[in-house]
Design a protein around this motif. Structure first.
Motif, short mmCIF file in Angstrom:
data_model
loop_
_atom_site.label_atom_id
_atom_site.label_comp_id
_atom_site.label_asym_id
_atom_site.label_seq_id
_atom_site.Cartn_x
_atom_site.Cartn_y
_atom_site.Cartn_z
N GLY A 138 0.80 -1.22 0.00
CA GLY A 138 0.00 0.00 0.00
C GLY A 138 0.83 1.26 0.00
N THR A 139 0.11 2.37 0.12
CA THR A 139 0.76 3.68 0.10
C THR A 139 -0.02 4.64 1.00
OG1 THR A 139 1.52 5.48 -1.34
CG2 THR A 139 -0.57 4.44 -1.91
N GLY A 140 0.70 5.56 1.64
CA GLY A 140 0.06 6.53 2.52
C GLY A 140 0.57 6.40 3.93
N PRO A 141 -0.14 6.99 4.91
CA PRO A 141 0.27 6.90 6.31
C PRO A 141 0.40 5.44 6.76
CG PRO A 141 -1.46 8.53 6.04
CD PRO A 141 -1.35 7.82 4.73
N LEU A 142 1.18 5.23 7.79
CA LEU A 142 1.56 3.88 8.20
C LEU A 142 0.61 3.28 9.23
CD1 LEU A 142 3.70 1.61 8.11
CD2 LEU A 142 4.94 2.85 9.91
N CYS A 143 0.28 2.00 9.01
CA CYS A 143 -0.51 1.22 9.97
C CYS A 143 0.10 -0.17 10.05
CB CYS A 143 -1.97 1.14 9.53
SG CYS A 143 -3.04 0.21 10.67
N VAL A 144 0.41 -0.62 11.26
CA VAL A 144 0.92 -1.97 11.48
C VAL A 144 -0.25 -2.86 11.87
CG1 VAL A 144 2.43 -3.40 12.91
CG2 VAL A 144 3.20 -1.12 12.17
N ALA A 145 -0.35 -4.04 11.24
CA ALA A 145 -1.48 -4.93 11.45
C ALA A 145 -1.01 -6.26 12.04
CB ALA A 145 -2.22 -5.19 10.14
N HIS A 146 -1.65 -6.68 13.12
CA HIS A 146 -1.32 -7.94 13.81
C HIS A 146 -2.50 -8.89 13.66
CE1 HIS A 146 0.00 -10.74 16.91
NE2 HIS A 146 1.12 -10.05 17.06
N PRO A 147 -2.30 -10.06 13.03
CA PRO A 147 -3.42 -10.99 12.81
C PRO A 147 -3.84 -11.72 14.07
CG PRO A 147 -1.38 -11.95 12.04
CD PRO A 147 -1.06 -10.55 12.47
N GLY A 148 -4.89 -12.51 13.94
CA GLY A 148 -5.48 -13.18 15.09
C GLY A 148 -5.16 -14.64 15.19
N ARG A 196 6.28 6.99 15.61
CA ARG A 196 5.16 6.27 16.21
C ARG A 196 4.29 5.72 15.09
NH1 ARG A 196 1.73 9.69 20.20
NH2 ARG A 196 1.82 11.16 18.46
N VAL A 197 3.57 4.64 15.37
CA VAL A 197 2.72 4.02 14.36
C VAL A 197 1.31 3.86 14.91
CG1 VAL A 197 4.69 2.73 13.44
CG2 VAL A 197 3.14 1.62 15.08
N HIS A 198 0.36 3.70 14.02
CA HIS A 198 -0.96 3.21 14.39
C HIS A 198 -0.92 1.69 14.31
CE1 HIS A 198 -2.19 7.38 13.67
NE2 HIS A 198 -3.27 7.10 14.40
N LEU A 199 -1.51 1.04 15.29
CA LEU A 199 -1.49 -0.41 15.39
C LEU A 199 -2.91 -0.95 15.30
CD1 LEU A 199 -0.08 -3.13 16.02
CD2 LEU A 199 -0.31 -2.55 18.46
N LEU A 200 -3.14 -1.85 14.35
CA LEU A 200 -4.42 -2.52 14.19
C LEU A 200 -4.26 -3.97 14.60
CD1 LEU A 200 -6.89 -2.33 11.20
CD2 LEU A 200 -6.10 -4.55 12.02
#
Length: 298
Positions: free
Chosen positions: A29-39, A100-104
Protein backbone atom coordinates in the motif's frame (compact mmCIF):
# COMPACT_ATOMS: atom_id res chain seq x y z
CA UNK A 1 13.03 11.94 3.18
CA UNK A 2 15.31 9.61 1.20
CA UNK A 3 15.50 6.18 2.76
CA UNK A 4 18.48 3.83 2.49
CA UNK A 5 18.55 0.99 -0.05
CA UNK A 6 17.57 -1.52 2.61
CA UNK A 7 14.37 0.39 3.33
CA UNK A 8 12.39 -1.43 6.03
CA UNK A 9 9.20 0.04 4.54
CA UNK A 10 9.78 -0.90 0.91
CA UNK A 11 7.03 -3.00 -0.63
CA UNK A 12 7.44 -6.75 -0.19
CA UNK A 13 8.66 -9.28 2.35
CA UNK A 14 11.09 -8.39 5.14
CA UNK A 15 12.72 -10.27 8.01
CA UNK A 16 14.01 -9.17 11.39
CA UNK A 17 15.64 -11.24 14.13
CA UNK A 18 14.21 -10.82 17.62
CA UNK A 19 15.16 -12.79 20.73
CA UNK A 20 16.87 -15.44 18.61
CA UNK A 21 13.95 -16.03 16.22
CA UNK A 22 13.43 -14.67 12.72
CA UNK A 23 10.15 -12.85 12.10
CA UNK A 24 8.68 -11.92 8.75
CA UNK A 25 6.55 -8.93 7.87
CA UNK A 26 5.00 -7.71 4.64
CA UNK A 27 4.60 -4.14 3.36
CA UNK A 28 1.79 -3.19 0.99
CA UNK A 29 0.00 0.00 0.00
CA UNK A 30 0.76 3.68 0.10
CA UNK A 31 0.06 6.53 2.52
CA UNK A 32 0.27 6.90 6.31
CA UNK A 33 1.56 3.88 8.20
CA UNK A 34 -0.51 1.22 9.97
CA UNK A 35 0.92 -1.97 11.48
CA UNK A 36 -1.48 -4.93 11.45
CA UNK A 37 -1.32 -7.94 13.81
CA UNK A 38 -3.42 -10.99 12.81
CA UNK A 39 -5.48 -13.18 15.09
CA UNK A 40 -5.82 -16.76 16.15
CA UNK A 41 -3.42 -17.07 17.73
CA UNK A 42 -1.94 -19.06 14.90
CA UNK A 43 -3.66 -17.79 11.76
CA UNK A 44 -1.29 -16.78 8.98
CA UNK A 45 -1.44 -13.16 7.94
CA UNK A 46 -2.98 -13.56 4.47
CA UNK A 47 -6.59 -13.70 5.67
CA UNK A 48 -6.13 -10.17 7.07
CA UNK A 49 -4.94 -8.70 3.76
CA UNK A 50 -6.88 -5.43 3.29
CA UNK A 51 -6.57 -4.27 -0.36
CA UNK A 52 -9.08 -1.44 0.05
CA UNK A 53 -7.19 -0.08 3.05
CA UNK A 54 -3.91 -0.34 1.13
CA UNK A 55 -5.28 2.23 -1.32
CA UNK A 56 -5.15 4.78 1.51
CA UNK A 57 -2.50 3.50 3.93
CA UNK A 58 0.84 1.73 3.96
CA UNK A 59 0.05 -1.46 5.85
CA UNK A 60 2.75 -3.54 7.55
CA UNK A 61 1.40 -7.05 8.12
CA UNK A 62 3.30 -8.81 10.89
CA UNK A 63 3.73 -12.59 10.90
CA UNK A 64 3.84 -13.30 14.65
CA UNK A 65 6.33 -15.81 15.99
CA UNK A 66 5.14 -19.38 15.41
CA UNK A 67 2.95 -18.35 12.49
CA UNK A 68 3.40 -18.54 8.73
CA UNK A 69 6.98 -17.94 7.64
CA UNK A 70 8.22 -16.76 11.04
CA UNK A 71 10.21 -19.09 13.28
CA UNK A 72 8.64 -21.20 16.00
CA UNK A 73 9.68 -21.10 19.62
CA UNK A 74 11.73 -23.97 21.05
CA UNK A 75 8.80 -24.47 23.49
CA UNK A 76 6.24 -24.71 20.64
CA UNK A 77 3.23 -24.97 20.88
CA UNK A 78 3.57 -23.29 24.30
CA UNK A 79 5.06 -19.96 25.30
CA UNK A 80 3.19 -17.67 22.93
CA UNK A 81 2.10 -15.06 25.46
CA UNK A 82 0.92 -11.51 24.90
CA UNK A 83 4.05 -10.27 26.63
CA UNK A 84 6.20 -12.10 24.07
CA UNK A 85 4.12 -10.96 21.10
CA UNK A 86 4.39 -7.40 22.40
CA UNK A 87 8.17 -7.58 22.80
CA UNK A 88 8.48 -8.85 19.25
CA UNK A 89 6.09 -6.18 18.00
CA UNK A 90 8.18 -3.52 19.74
CA UNK A 91 11.30 -4.77 17.93
CA UNK A 92 9.54 -4.75 14.55
CA UNK A 93 8.27 -1.19 15.12
CA UNK A 94 11.76 -0.07 16.15
CA UNK A 95 13.10 -1.69 12.98
CA UNK A 96 10.67 0.38 10.87
CA UNK A 97 12.52 3.49 12.11
CA UNK A 98 9.48 5.77 12.42
CA UNK A 99 8.56 7.84 15.50
CA UNK A 100 5.16 6.27 16.21
CA UNK A 101 2.72 4.02 14.36
CA UNK A 102 -0.96 3.21 14.39
CA UNK A 103 -1.49 -0.41 15.39
CA UNK A 104 -4.42 -2.52 14.19
CA UNK A 105 -5.07 -5.81 15.94
CA UNK A 106 -7.69 -8.27 14.72
CA UNK A 107 -9.33 -10.77 17.09
CA UNK A 108 -6.50 -12.21 19.23
CA UNK A 109 -4.35 -9.56 17.57
CA UNK A 110 -6.64 -7.06 19.31
CA UNK A 111 -5.68 -8.60 22.65
CA UNK A 112 -2.04 -8.06 21.67
CA UNK A 113 -2.72 -4.47 20.55
CA UNK A 114 -4.40 -3.71 23.90
CA UNK A 115 -1.45 -5.13 25.79
CA UNK A 116 1.02 -3.20 23.64
CA UNK A 117 -0.87 0.06 24.10
CA UNK A 118 -0.80 -0.43 27.86
CA UNK A 119 2.90 -1.36 28.02
CA UNK A 120 4.52 0.50 25.11
CA UNK A 121 2.40 3.62 24.51
CA UNK A 122 5.54 5.49 23.45
CA UNK A 123 5.53 3.57 20.15
CA UNK A 124 1.92 4.24 19.22
CA UNK A 125 -0.09 7.11 17.80
CA UNK A 126 -3.34 5.16 18.18
CA UNK A 127 -4.82 1.67 18.09
CA UNK A 128 -7.59 -0.06 16.15
CA UNK A 129 -9.22 -2.82 18.18
CA UNK A 130 -10.88 -4.83 15.45
CA UNK A 131 -13.13 -7.62 16.75
CA UNK A 132 -11.41 -7.64 20.14
CA UNK A 133 -12.59 -8.04 23.75
CA UNK A 134 -11.42 -6.89 27.18
CA UNK A 135 -11.45 -10.41 28.68
CA UNK A 136 -11.03 -14.08 27.82
CA UNK A 137 -11.77 -17.15 29.91
CA UNK A 138 -15.14 -18.50 31.03
CA UNK A 139 -17.07 -15.26 30.53
CA UNK A 140 -15.85 -14.91 26.95
CA UNK A 141 -16.50 -18.59 26.14
CA UNK A 142 -20.06 -18.31 27.48
CA UNK A 143 -20.71 -15.32 25.23
CA UNK A 144 -19.33 -17.19 22.21
CA UNK A 145 -21.61 -20.13 22.93
CA UNK A 146 -24.61 -17.81 23.27
CA UNK A 147 -23.77 -16.22 19.92
CA UNK A 148 -23.32 -19.62 18.28
CA UNK A 149 -26.76 -20.65 19.55
CA UNK A 150 -28.21 -17.51 17.95
CA UNK A 151 -26.43 -18.41 14.69
CA UNK A 152 -27.89 -21.94 14.88
CA UNK A 153 -31.39 -20.57 15.45
CA UNK A 154 -31.10 -18.26 12.42
CA UNK A 155 -30.04 -21.16 10.22
CA UNK A 156 -32.15 -23.96 11.70
CA UNK A 157 -32.72 -26.65 9.10
CA UNK A 158 -29.74 -25.80 6.92
CA UNK A 159 -28.12 -29.06 5.79
CA UNK A 160 -24.60 -27.89 6.71
CA UNK A 161 -25.45 -26.49 10.15
CA UNK A 162 -24.66 -29.72 12.00
CA UNK A 163 -21.14 -29.80 10.55
CA UNK A 164 -20.49 -26.23 11.71
CA UNK A 165 -21.73 -26.96 15.23
CA UNK A 166 -19.59 -30.11 15.25
CA UNK A 167 -16.54 -28.03 14.37
CA UNK A 168 -17.21 -25.74 17.34
CA UNK A 169 -17.57 -28.78 19.60
CA UNK A 170 -14.16 -30.04 18.42
CA UNK A 171 -12.28 -26.86 19.43
CA UNK A 172 -11.23 -28.10 22.91
CA UNK A 173 -9.61 -31.20 21.35
CA UNK A 174 -7.34 -29.31 18.92
CA UNK A 175 -3.75 -30.47 19.42
CA UNK A 176 -1.96 -30.09 16.08
CA UNK A 177 -1.81 -27.94 12.96
CA UNK A 178 -4.03 -30.25 10.93
CA UNK A 179 -6.85 -30.14 13.48
CA UNK A 180 -6.46 -26.37 13.87
CA UNK A 181 -6.89 -25.80 10.15
CA UNK A 182 -9.77 -28.26 9.80
CA UNK A 183 -11.64 -26.61 12.66
CA UNK A 184 -11.02 -23.10 11.29
CA UNK A 185 -12.49 -24.14 7.96
CA UNK A 186 -15.35 -25.96 9.66
CA UNK A 187 -16.54 -22.98 11.72
CA UNK A 188 -16.09 -20.44 8.91
CA UNK A 189 -19.80 -20.18 8.00
CA UNK A 190 -20.52 -18.89 11.51
CA UNK A 191 -17.75 -16.29 11.25
CA UNK A 192 -19.45 -14.43 8.39
CA UNK A 193 -22.71 -12.50 8.43
CA UNK A 194 -24.28 -14.79 5.82
CA UNK A 195 -21.86 -17.35 4.37
CA UNK A 196 -24.62 -19.46 2.85
CA UNK A 197 -26.13 -16.58 0.90
CA UNK A 198 -23.10 -16.75 -1.41
CA UNK A 199 -20.91 -19.77 -0.58
CA UNK A 200 -19.01 -19.51 -3.86
CA UNK A 201 -17.77 -16.09 -2.77
CA UNK A 202 -16.51 -17.31 0.60
CA UNK A 203 -15.27 -20.84 -0.11
CA UNK A 204 -11.90 -19.55 -1.40
CA UNK A 205 -11.33 -17.83 1.96
CA UNK A 206 -11.54 -21.17 3.74
CA UNK A 207 -9.34 -22.85 1.16
CA UNK A 208 -6.67 -20.14 1.51
CA UNK A 209 -6.44 -20.24 5.31
CA UNK A 210 -3.17 -21.36 6.88
CA UNK A 211 -3.05 -22.11 10.58
CA UNK A 212 -0.64 -23.22 13.27
CA UNK A 213 -1.72 -24.86 16.51
CA UNK A 214 -0.74 -22.63 19.43
CA UNK A 215 -1.82 -23.88 22.84
CA UNK A 216 -2.58 -20.58 24.58
CA UNK A 217 -0.37 -21.73 27.47
CA UNK A 218 2.86 -20.11 28.55
CA UNK A 219 6.16 -22.01 28.77
CA UNK A 220 5.11 -23.22 32.24
CA UNK A 221 1.77 -24.56 30.90
CA UNK A 222 -0.28 -21.80 32.56
CA UNK A 223 -3.09 -20.16 30.52
CA UNK A 224 -2.28 -16.72 29.09
CA UNK A 225 -5.56 -15.16 30.18
CA UNK A 226 -6.77 -11.65 29.37
CA UNK A 227 -8.50 -9.26 31.75
CA UNK A 228 -7.80 -5.70 30.63
CA UNK A 229 -10.87 -4.02 32.08
CA UNK A 230 -9.16 -2.07 34.84
CA UNK A 231 -6.07 -0.89 32.91
CA UNK A 232 -8.04 0.00 29.76
CA UNK A 233 -10.16 2.41 31.79
CA UNK A 234 -7.00 4.44 32.31
CA UNK A 235 -5.68 4.17 28.74
CA UNK A 236 -4.91 7.63 27.40
CA UNK A 237 -4.68 6.75 23.73
CA UNK A 238 -6.88 7.38 20.70
CA UNK A 239 -8.69 4.14 19.96
CA UNK A 240 -11.00 2.99 17.19
CA UNK A 241 -13.17 0.02 18.17
CA UNK A 242 -14.58 -1.92 15.22
CA UNK A 243 -16.87 -4.96 15.30
CA UNK A 244 -19.25 -6.81 13.03
CA UNK A 245 -22.89 -6.90 14.05
CA UNK A 246 -22.97 -10.68 13.48
CA UNK A 247 -19.56 -11.60 14.91
CA UNK A 248 -19.93 -14.71 17.10
CA UNK A 249 -16.39 -14.49 18.52
CA UNK A 250 -15.73 -10.88 19.57
CA UNK A 251 -18.99 -9.19 18.78
CA UNK A 252 -20.96 -6.11 19.70
CA UNK A 253 -21.18 -6.84 23.43
CA UNK A 254 -17.40 -6.66 23.73
CA UNK A 255 -17.03 -3.74 21.34
CA UNK A 256 -19.48 -1.68 23.37
CA UNK A 257 -17.67 -2.59 26.57
CA UNK A 258 -14.30 -1.56 25.10
CA UNK A 259 -15.85 1.71 23.92
CA UNK A 260 -17.23 2.45 27.39
CA UNK A 261 -13.96 1.52 29.08
CA UNK A 262 -11.50 3.49 26.95
CA UNK A 263 -11.88 7.26 27.40
CA UNK A 264 -10.63 8.42 23.96
CA UNK A 265 -12.38 5.78 21.88
CA UNK A 266 -14.77 5.73 18.96
CA UNK A 267 -17.08 2.84 18.10
CA UNK A 268 -17.92 1.56 14.62
CA UNK A 269 -20.36 -1.32 14.12
CA UNK A 270 -20.34 -2.92 10.68
CA UNK A 271 -23.98 -3.89 10.25
CA UNK A 272 -23.48 -6.42 7.45
CA UNK A 273 -20.40 -8.15 8.81
CA UNK A 274 -19.36 -11.01 11.04
CA UNK A 275 -15.74 -11.54 12.06
CA UNK A 276 -14.25 -10.39 8.74
CA UNK A 277 -15.52 -6.88 8.14
CA UNK A 278 -12.47 -6.01 6.04
CA UNK A 279 -13.77 -8.58 3.53
CA UNK A 280 -17.53 -8.30 4.08
CA UNK A 281 -17.73 -4.48 4.04
CA UNK A 282 -14.29 -3.56 2.67
CA UNK A 283 -15.14 -0.02 1.58
CA UNK A 284 -16.62 1.18 4.84
CA UNK A 285 -14.02 -0.65 6.89
CA UNK A 286 -11.17 0.96 4.93
CA UNK A 287 -12.68 4.43 5.08
CA UNK A 288 -13.22 4.27 8.85
CA UNK A 289 -9.71 3.00 9.60
CA UNK A 290 -7.99 5.38 7.16
CA UNK A 291 -9.89 8.37 8.57
CA UNK A 292 -8.86 7.38 12.09
CA UNK A 293 -5.21 7.05 11.11
CA UNK A 294 -5.25 10.40 9.32
CA UNK A 295 -6.92 12.24 12.20
CA UNK A 296 -5.10 14.53 14.59
CA UNK A 297 -5.33 12.73 17.95
CA UNK A 298 -3.64 15.45 19.97
Amino acid sequence: MIRPAADPLSAGVHTVEVEGVVLRYHVHGTGPLCVAHPGGPGFAWEYLRMPELEKQLTVVYVEPVGTGGSDRLPSHPHGYTRARYSRHLAAVIDHLAVPRVHLLGHSHGGFVAQYHALHRPDQLAGIVLYDSAPVTGDEHVAEVMRSVQEFAARHAGHPELAAVLGAFAAIPAIADDEAMLATARGVLPAYLADYWADPQRWAPLGESLRATYISGLDEHSAPDQVDDREPLAALAMATLVVAGRHDVVCGVRWAEELYKLIPASRLVILERSGHFGHLEEPGRFADEVAAFVAADHS
